[in-house]
Design an enzyme around this catalytic site. Structure first.
Site, PDB file in Angstrom:
ATOM      1  N   SER A 119       0.833  -1.200  -0.080  1.00  0.00           N
ATOM      2  CA  SER A 119      -0.144   0.138   0.000  1.00  0.00           C
ATOM      3  C   SER A 119       0.962   1.154   0.005  1.00  0.00           C
ATOM      4  CB  SER A 119      -0.867   0.123   1.538  1.00  0.00           C
ATOM      5  OG  SER A 119      -1.386   1.141   1.498  1.00  0.00           O
ATOM      6  N   TYR A 132      -1.294  -1.310  10.454  1.00  0.00           N
ATOM      7  CA  TYR A 132      -1.740  -1.719   8.986  1.00  0.00           C
ATOM      8  C   TYR A 132      -0.259  -0.854   8.330  1.00  0.00           C
ATOM      9  CZ  TYR A 132      -3.725  -1.392   4.438  1.00  0.00           C
ATOM     10  OH  TYR A 132      -4.100  -1.752   2.989  1.00  0.00           O
TER      11      TYR A 132
HETATM   12  N1  LIG Z   1      -8.776  -0.655  -0.960  1.00  0.00           N
HETATM   13  C1  LIG Z   1      -7.853   0.324  -0.823  1.00  0.00           C
HETATM   14  O1  LIG Z   1      -7.926   1.532  -0.546  1.00  0.00           O
HETATM   15  C2  LIG Z   1      -6.365  -0.436  -0.411  1.00  0.00           C
HETATM   16  C3  LIG Z   1      -5.273   0.522  -0.527  1.00  0.00           C
HETATM   17  C4  LIG Z   1      -3.871  -0.202  -0.482  1.00  0.00           C
HETATM   18  C5  LIG Z   1      -3.967  -1.308  -0.405  1.00  0.00           C
HETATM   19  N2  LIG Z   1      -4.806  -2.302  -0.153  1.00  0.00           N
HETATM   20  C6  LIG Z   1      -4.699  -3.749  -0.042  1.00  0.00           C
HETATM   21  O2  LIG Z   1      -5.135  -4.414  -1.031  1.00  0.00           O
HETATM   22  C7  LIG Z   1      -5.390  -5.717  -0.603  1.00  0.00           C
HETATM   23  C8  LIG Z   1      -6.823  -6.238  -1.168  1.00  0.00           C
HETATM   24  O3  LIG Z   1      -7.726  -5.494  -0.435  1.00  0.00           O
HETATM   25  P1  LIG Z   1      -9.118  -4.841  -1.092  1.00  0.00           P
HETATM   26  O4  LIG Z   1      -9.131  -3.542  -1.138  1.00  0.00           O
HETATM   27  O5  LIG Z   1      -9.484  -5.662  -2.231  1.00  0.00           O
HETATM   28  O6  LIG Z   1     -10.247  -5.094   0.076  1.00  0.00           O
HETATM   29  P2  LIG Z   1     -11.530  -6.258   0.262  1.00  0.00           P
HETATM   30  O7  LIG Z   1     -12.497  -5.875  -0.895  1.00  0.00           O
HETATM   31  O8  LIG Z   1     -11.809  -6.074   1.545  1.00  0.00           O
HETATM   32  O9  LIG Z   1     -10.881  -7.755   0.011  1.00  0.00           O
HETATM   33  C9  LIG Z   1     -10.181  -8.376   0.678  1.00  0.00           C
HETATM   34  C10 LIG Z   1      -9.820  -9.862   0.251  1.00  0.00           C
HETATM   35  O10 LIG Z   1      -8.941 -10.448   1.064  1.00  0.00           O
HETATM   36  C11 LIG Z   1      -9.727 -11.659   1.555  1.00  0.00           C
HETATM   37  N3  LIG Z   1      -9.396 -12.051   3.167  1.00  0.00           N
HETATM   38  C12 LIG Z   1      -9.499 -11.036   4.102  1.00  0.00           C
HETATM   39  N4  LIG Z   1      -8.954 -11.627   5.230  1.00  0.00           N
HETATM   40  C13 LIG Z   1      -8.633 -13.026   4.637  1.00  0.00           C
HETATM   41  C14 LIG Z   1      -8.122 -13.974   5.647  1.00  0.00           C
HETATM   42  N5  LIG Z   1      -7.981 -13.951   6.803  1.00  0.00           N
HETATM   43  N6  LIG Z   1      -7.817 -15.067   5.183  1.00  0.00           N
HETATM   44  C15 LIG Z   1      -8.141 -15.020   3.398  1.00  0.00           C
HETATM   45  N7  LIG Z   1      -8.505 -14.127   2.759  1.00  0.00           N
HETATM   46  C16 LIG Z   1      -8.865 -13.155   3.398  1.00  0.00           C
HETATM   47  C17 LIG Z   1     -11.368 -11.009   1.449  1.00  0.00           C
HETATM   48  O11 LIG Z   1     -11.811 -12.390   1.388  1.00  0.00           O
HETATM   49  P3  LIG Z   1     -12.803 -13.117   2.618  1.00  0.00           P
HETATM   50  O12 LIG Z   1     -13.558 -12.146   3.527  1.00  0.00           O
HETATM   51  O13 LIG Z   1     -13.734 -14.197   1.906  1.00  0.00           O
HETATM   52  O14 LIG Z   1     -11.606 -13.905   3.377  1.00  0.00           O
HETATM   53  C18 LIG Z   1     -11.129 -10.543   0.298  1.00  0.00           C
HETATM   54  O15 LIG Z   1     -11.101 -11.380  -0.826  1.00  0.00           O
HETATM   55  C19 LIG Z   1      -5.328  -5.759   0.614  1.00  0.00           C
HETATM   56  O16 LIG Z   1      -4.012  -6.475   1.013  1.00  0.00           O
HETATM   57  C20 LIG Z   1      -5.275  -4.052   1.355  1.00  0.00           C
HETATM   58  O17 LIG Z   1      -4.580  -4.089   2.245  1.00  0.00           O
HETATM   59  C21 LIG Z   1      -6.460  -1.767  -0.396  1.00  0.00           C
END
Ligand SMILES: NC(=O)c1ccc[n+]([C@@H]2O[C@H](COP(=O)([O-])OP(=O)(O)OC[C@H]3O[C@@H](n4cnc5c(N)ncnc54)[C@H](OP(=O)(O)O)[C@@H]3O)[C@@H](O)[C@H]2O)c1
Length: 241
Positions: A119, A132
């Site tokens: 991130s 985080y």
């Molecule tokens: N959105 C943003 O603004 C942003 C910015 C920078 C970085 N990121 C990073 O991008 C990555 C993806 O996040 P996202 O934005 O796509 O959020 P999201 O829509 O909430 O997706 C998170 C994904 O991770 C899975 N997950 C969460 N906890 C888990 C666990 N304990 N075991 C296995 N799977 C798990 C969830 O599926 P289940 O709930 O079914 O397990 C879901 O598929 C993360 O690492 C986040 O830190 C996001």
């Protein structure tokens, strides 16, 4: 979806088995590839080790995306210790273990890409976001070091560092996306993935920061006086506490 569009068969991992099955069906129907599901909680030791064993044996493994992650809202002292431990297990331990398990096969085949989704937060620290930022910094620095170790092996590593992106991430944290985060700051998830894959398969750098505005922000964060950085962080932190 974009990996499937490039013709890759997928192994999809998350906790929600029903949702995974439905995504797998959609992917197979739309792109004609095979999508297998592996429901697992990657913050828990046993399922993560089972997945690691599976990856180590998978001879066709050419791309690993360590994407699972979550954020929390509130100062560390108010948050449950178990929840913060879960974040460390998921962002730090699972990333290391799954990368480590995938490496021998990838190196032997002289073919592999590991994408660790860190991130922009990995370049800073903020209140309400302590672990985080720290765990995302781990993912970025881990990826940068690993990429150096793998130079000349045919295996590449990417630290993907997106800024605010429209997904379920902030909804899960019950953060009001309109409060403290300007509209211009939001990225579209398709664009983040596109920039990541173009860099991964096109000889791009290890660190990928999608969007010019975030490239500039990261550059500014590195050279900005502490007092300006502090006041910007304060503004964003108000939405998180
Ligand atoms: N959105 C943003 O603004 C942003 C910015 C920078 C970085 N990121 C990073 O991008 C990555 C993806 O996040 P996202 O934005 O796509 O959020 P999201 O829509 O909430 O997706 C998170 C994904 O991770 C899975 N997950 C969460 N906890 C888990 C666990 N304990 N075991 C296995 N799977 C798990 C969830 O599926 P289940 O709930 O079914 O397990 C879901 O598929 C993360 O690492 C986040 O830190 C996001």
């Amino acid at each position: 979806m974009q990996l499937a569009a490039r013709g890759f068969d997928l192994l999809l991992v998350a906790r929600d088995a029903e949702r995974l099955a439905s995504v797998a069906q959609d992917v197979e129907r739309q792109f004609g590839v095979t999508a297998t599901v592996f429901p697992a909680d990657l913050s828990r030791d046993e399922p993560t080790r089972a997945l690691a064993e599976h990856l180590a044996k998978e001879e066709r493994l050419s791309v690993l995306v360590n994407n699972a992650g979550f954020g929390t809202k509130g100062k560390l002292v108010t948050r449950p210790i178990a929840e913060q431990g879960t974040m460390l297990e998921l962002h730090v331990f699972a990333t290391m273990l799954l990368s480590r398990a995938s490496l021998p096969g990838m190196i032997e085949r002289r073919d592999g890409v590991i994408i660790n989704v860190a991130s922009v937060a990995s370049f800073t620290a903020s209140q309400g976001n302590v672990n985080y930022c720290a765990t995302k910094a781990y993912q970025r620095v881990f990826s940068e070091g690993l990429a150096m170790e793998l130079f000349g092996t045919g295996v590449r590593v990417q630290a993907l560092c997106p800024g605010f992106t429209h997904t379920e991430f902030h909804d899960r944290m019950k953060i009001d996306k309109t409060k403290g985060i300007p509209n211009w700051a939001w990225l579209n998830a398709d664009r983040v993935v596109r920039e990541s894959l173009e860099a991964a398969f096109g000889g791009g750098p290890t660190g990928v920061i999608p969007g010019k505005r975030y490239k500039f922000l990261v550059l500014a964060l590195r050279y900005m006086p502490m007092w300006i950085r502090g006041s910007l962080q304060e503004r964003y932190s108000r939405a998180r506490i």
